[in-house]
Design an enzyme around this catalytic site. Sequence first.
Site, mmCIF file in Angstrom:
data_model
loop_
_atom_site.group_PDB
_atom_site.id
_atom_site.type_symbol
_atom_site.label_atom_id
_atom_site.label_comp_id
_atom_site.label_asym_id
_atom_site.label_seq_id
_atom_site.Cartn_x
_atom_site.Cartn_y
_atom_site.Cartn_z
ATOM 1 N N LYS A 69 0.799 -1.240 -0.141
ATOM 2 C CA LYS A 69 -0.080 -0.076 0.052
ATOM 3 C C LYS A 69 0.876 1.260 0.154
ATOM 4 C CE LYS A 69 -4.081 -2.110 2.075
ATOM 5 N NZ LYS A 69 -5.079 -1.889 3.207
ATOM 6 N N ASP A 106 -10.457 2.248 1.729
ATOM 7 C CA ASP A 106 -10.605 1.642 2.923
ATOM 8 C C ASP A 106 -11.366 2.718 3.778
ATOM 9 O OD1 ASP A 106 -9.554 -0.636 2.623
ATOM 10 O OD2 ASP A 106 -7.391 -0.233 3.075
#
Length: 275
Positions: A69, A106
């Site tokens: 990420k 997210d």
Amino acid sequence: MTTQLRAAVLGSPIAHSLSPVLHRAGYAALGMAERRYDRFEVDEAGLPGFIERIEPAEWAGLSLTMPLKRAIVPLLDEVGRTALAVDAVNTVVFGPDGRRSGDNTDVPGLVNALRERGVEKVEAASVLGAGATASSALAALAEVCTGEVTVHVRSEQRAAEMLALGERLGLRIRTAAWEDGARALESPLTISTTPVGATDGFADVLPSGPGVLFDVLYHPWPTRLAAACAERGGTVLGGLDLLVHQAVLQFEAFTGVPGPLAAMRAAGEAALAEG
């Protein structure tokens, strides 16, 4: 008609990922039989080479899990504001011209999962843990929490990182000792971002009337903390709620069509039930 029909999730380890199950269920529900979603074991060292081999005329995008990420950021042409704030990209979209755009689903996924359960605004909140998921939790709380957020951490370094992030997000942060984590459930909303087993010790000492618990784990489920909170009358959300809501947003980024929430959730539930 678009030729960008491929997508995949990358990470290491990746065999456990439910992303293929969710996205394929979405394709099936909407009659998108021409689309393909795969998974690939890719670590930080292998990521640049994988990205360079991508043919943007064929690929719509990528889902990214740990440890990629942050490693993906230098390989992108642009990064969305939310992803920049938490220094984590979990979604890459390829333009027809090859331009690589990164963002983070997210954070809005967490917000949408809370809203689905009627949690629009809270006056205070707590976070258990201080890793990458905790950063996303704080970014979500910047939209949900109107007051102070207490973050339970294990080290002074992590405390400093959370305080700095809170300042960037415009959140009032207070750090507290990890050992006092059971008191987090006195807040109207607690987000637990820790690995399996880390919060088990809090399960037997929870307050009698806990608030909302969002435990981001989904396997094994329920966690001891989630089960104890539910037994005491608290509202509990789990990692599948987050996973599905963020996947719905990725689905739309890859296809241009809103992801079918019910079908994707049902597929995730079925996959977890099979073990």
